[in-house]
Write an enzyme that holds these catalytic residues in place. Structure first.
Site, PDB file in Angstrom:
ATOM      1  CB  THR A 143      23.471  -6.278  -6.544  1.00  0.00           C
ATOM      2  OG1 THR A 143      22.376  -5.845  -7.346  1.00  0.00           O
ATOM      3  CG2 THR A 143      24.779  -5.886  -7.201  1.00  0.00           C
ATOM      4  CG  ASP A 144      21.969  -7.393  -1.390  1.00  0.00           C
ATOM      5  OD1 ASP A 144      22.126  -6.219  -1.791  1.00  0.00           O
ATOM      6  OD2 ASP A 144      22.515  -7.842  -0.371  1.00  0.00           O
ATOM      7  CG  LEU A 145      15.993  -6.156  -2.504  1.00  0.00           C
ATOM      8  CD1 LEU A 145      14.893  -6.283  -1.465  1.00  0.00           C
ATOM      9  CD2 LEU A 145      15.424  -5.688  -3.832  1.00  0.00           C
TER      10      LEU A 145
END
Length: 148
Positions: A26-28
């Protein structure tokens, strides 16, 4: 990958590969980073080939060649998030002497998260397209999707 270790399965002509979204995917914001869908689809294709009886590693080590992607068209339809269980559903849609076309969709339950049309070309060690091994063509022929 030996077929005995393949985590996916065929349901008719469709190959189903289950995976879970981990933090590293995932990203942030907790949404799957777009490039990771390529990784998910690659794992599913490799698993599908192993279950079909194709030993990519042996052919590569023998110096015959390997698959390389020529084209991948991806459509992102809905976000996948940390902890989601996804299924990559793959169909072999066209078989040619030096290439295979595969349609893949990443599903969360009944929701299509992403889908792609992928063209994988068999290439020599120098990178030039060449015929796939005849045994592979024989194994793929009965798996070509004939429906819509």
């Amino acid at each position: 990958m030996h077929a005995a270790f393949a985590p996916g399965r065929f349901e008719g002509l469709e190959h189903h590969f289950v995976l879970r979204v981990y933090f590293e995917d995932t990203d942030l914001s907790g949404v799957v980073y777009h490039a990771n869908y390529l990784r998910f689809m690659e794992r599913a294709r490799s698993d599908m080939l192993a279950l079909a009886g194709v030993d990519q590693r042996a052919v590569h080590e023998a110096g015959t060649g390997a698959y390389a992607l020529r084209e991948a068209n991806i459509r992102f339809r809905a976000p996948a998030r940390l902890g989601d269980e996804l299924v990559v559903v793959s169909r072999l849609v066209q078989l040619r002497p030096a290439a295979v076309d595969i349609h893949q969709r990443v599903m969360r339950d009944v929701t299509i998260v992403a889908e792609a049309e992928v063209e994988a070309v068999f290439v020599s060690p120098s990178g030039r397209p060449r015929r796939q091994p005849a045994e592979w063509m024989d194994r793929f022929a009965p798996l070509v999707w004939k429906g819509n």
